[in-house]
Design a protein around this motif. Structure first.
Motif: not given
Length: 513
Positions: A197-208
């Motif tokens: 997905a272009e421009g998508a990023s990961m939030d803190a929950w996803a990083l954890a």
């Protein structure tokens, strides 16, 4: 490190010998073609689901099949006498199968038209690899204690469903909650989503969740390694048919099954095929997978009937695509060609289990010829499929109104189940190769309705190369529809029969070697 390298080389040779590498190449081409013929926006939205639900799990069942086949051949006992440790065997097998899944994902991502950069490629590769390791490790761990392949499938089914369905809910947005990250494979799905997905990023929950996902990978592989330790003192397994006791026979008799001697004072009145049918049905009552396949069409149809309206509404509201426009293709993929695939897969695996257990050798001492056994298995597949479709088609709620055209499509699709069984047995020498063939043929059965719906009119006739494609010729609503029901049934049945004869002869020749 030398041991691990040697184990990896052995796994690569095994993957090449059993056709796993060839299957990976074929699937990569098939899915790439499907993504290419779909509209650009549809392909990009389908790609993450396809990568997580199919490509990442490419090697999961194959790994289990390899493990069980090695037990039959006592390869695990020989390996236990070498310096190679169980965790090194698991690490090598998981690494090789995961590498194949990652390689498959690359052309699929490119063809789908996803805007890529180095970070996006790394996210897609990382997500597919994480999900693949989790699935393969979990399947090896859960299926490690099973004695047969059908029993292993029943053991691993709950874990596989959890590891696939939860990430699918996350990717589609049907459920939006950080609690989904409790299932480790959701972290891998999130990586795939970010990469596609272009421009998508990961939030803190996803990083954890990434940390949790890595921990799940390690735990799954460690669990699988514990199950790779063989029992060296265990006796060599005997064919199942040799150890079965047939009602009316002596438990100490040296011959059991369809060729067993009759009790004193009785005369044999049944034909060999009827005797074998009775024997096989009694054994099947204790085979949970055979019992499951009898109810699978009805269960599948009920699931579709309940879930499809909600899924269709979600897709329309979230993506602006009305599934009703592709209704005939969805019906063909989920019901019409799916039921033959389910029944054919189970019966083909039952056949290959008998081959690996040397149970077919008993037939040489019985009045039932090998040709009769092959005809019985393939014929049973067609009959069970016909019954299953008779239940699933009206129950699913997706079928077009009852008509002669629909009946013709069901008849041709049911006949294709026999060819499915014979294609697997003709091209497989053991259960590992059977799994490889099943996965490839199943992909074709999914691809055919999509090609019939998406390709321009002159090119849609290419689906007739595969006999199940004739079932689509009379299915109302598909652009490919054009033949009369009689012509479609005759053409489909004749083409199926020709290929069945060729496959049956090859199966017979393979088993008589």
């Amino acid at each position: 490190m030398r041991r691990l390298t040697a184990a990896a080389r052995a796994e690569v040779r095994a993957a090449w010998r059993y056709g796993v590498v060839a299957l990976a190449a074929v699937l990569a081409v098939l899915w790439s073609v499907m993504l290419f013929v779909l509209p650009s926006e549809g392909g990009q939205r389908l790609l993450p689901l396809l990568l997580v639900m199919d490509t990442a799990g490419f090697g999961a069942l194959i790994a289990v099949g390899l493990m069980l086949f090695e037990r039959v051949e006592r390869v695990d006992v020989v390996r236990a006498m070498t310096p190679l440790r169980p965790w090194e065997t698991v690490a090598a097998r998981v690494a090789v199968l995961t590498a194949l899944a990652v390689v498959m994902a690359v052309p699929m991502t490119l063809v789908a038209g996803v805007p890529l950069n180095l970070g996006a490629v790394a996210a897609v590769v990382g997500g597919v690899a994480m999900t693949s390791v989790l699935l393969i490790g979990t399947c090896l761990a859960l299926g490690g204690g099973a004695a047969t392949l059908p029993a292993a499938f029943l053991r691993i089914a709950p874990g596989v469903v959890l590891l696939i369905v939860v990430p699918a809910l996350h990717l589609t947005g049907v459920v939006r909650t950080p609690l989904l990250y409790l299932v480790p494979s959701t972290a891998g799905a999130e990586l795939v989503r970010v990469g596609t997905a272009e421009g998508a990023s990961m939030d803190a929950w996803a990083l954890a969740a990434l940390v949790w996902g890595v921990a799940g990978m390690v735990a799954a592989c460690a669990w699988a390694a514990r199950g790779m330790v063989p029992s060296v003192d265990a006796p060599l397994g005997r064919p199942r048919s040799v150890t079965r006791r047939v009602p009316g026979g002596s438990s100490g008799s040296g011959r059991t099954g369809p060729g067993a001697a009759t009790a004193p004072g009785r005369t044999r009145s049944r034909s060999p095929l009827v005797s074998f049918l009775r024997f096989d049905l009694m054994a099947g009552r204790r085979d949970a997978l055979i019992l499951l396949v009898l109810f699978a069409p009805a269960f599948l149809a009920l699931l579709i009937r309940v879930a499809y309206p909600r899924v269709s509404a979600f897709v329309r509201d979230s993506y602006g695509f009305d599934l009703a426009s592709a209704g005939p293709a969805v019906f063909a993929a989920l019901v019409l060609l799916h039921v033959p695939m389910i029944v054919g897969s189970v019966i083909a695996l039952r056949f290959m289990e008998d081959v690996d257990d040397r149970a077919l050798l008993v037939l040489r001492a019985s009045p039932l010829p090998l040709r009769g056994y092959i005809a019985y298995r393939s014929g049973a597949a067609a009959l069970l499929t016909l019954v299953g479709l008779a239940v699933a088609v009206p129950l699913s709620g997706l079928a077009p109104p009852m008509s002669v055209e629909l009946v013709a499509a069901v008849v041709v699709a049911a006949a294709a189940a026999s060819l499915f069984v014979l294609a697997v047995t003709a091209m497989s020498a053991n259960k590992v190769e059977a799994l490889v063939v099943i996965k490839g043929v199943s992909a074709v059965s999914v691809l055919l309705p999509i090609l019939a719906w998406a390709l321009p009119a002159p090119l849609t006739w290419v689906v007739l190369v595969a006999p199940p494609g004739w079932a689509l010729m009379t299915l109302p609503g598909l652009p490919i529809s054009g033949l009369s029901p009689v012509a479609a049934v005759l053409g489909g049945l004749v083409w199926t029969a020709v290929l069945c004869v060729v496959a049956a002869r090859r199966t017979e020749a393979r088993q008589e070697r």
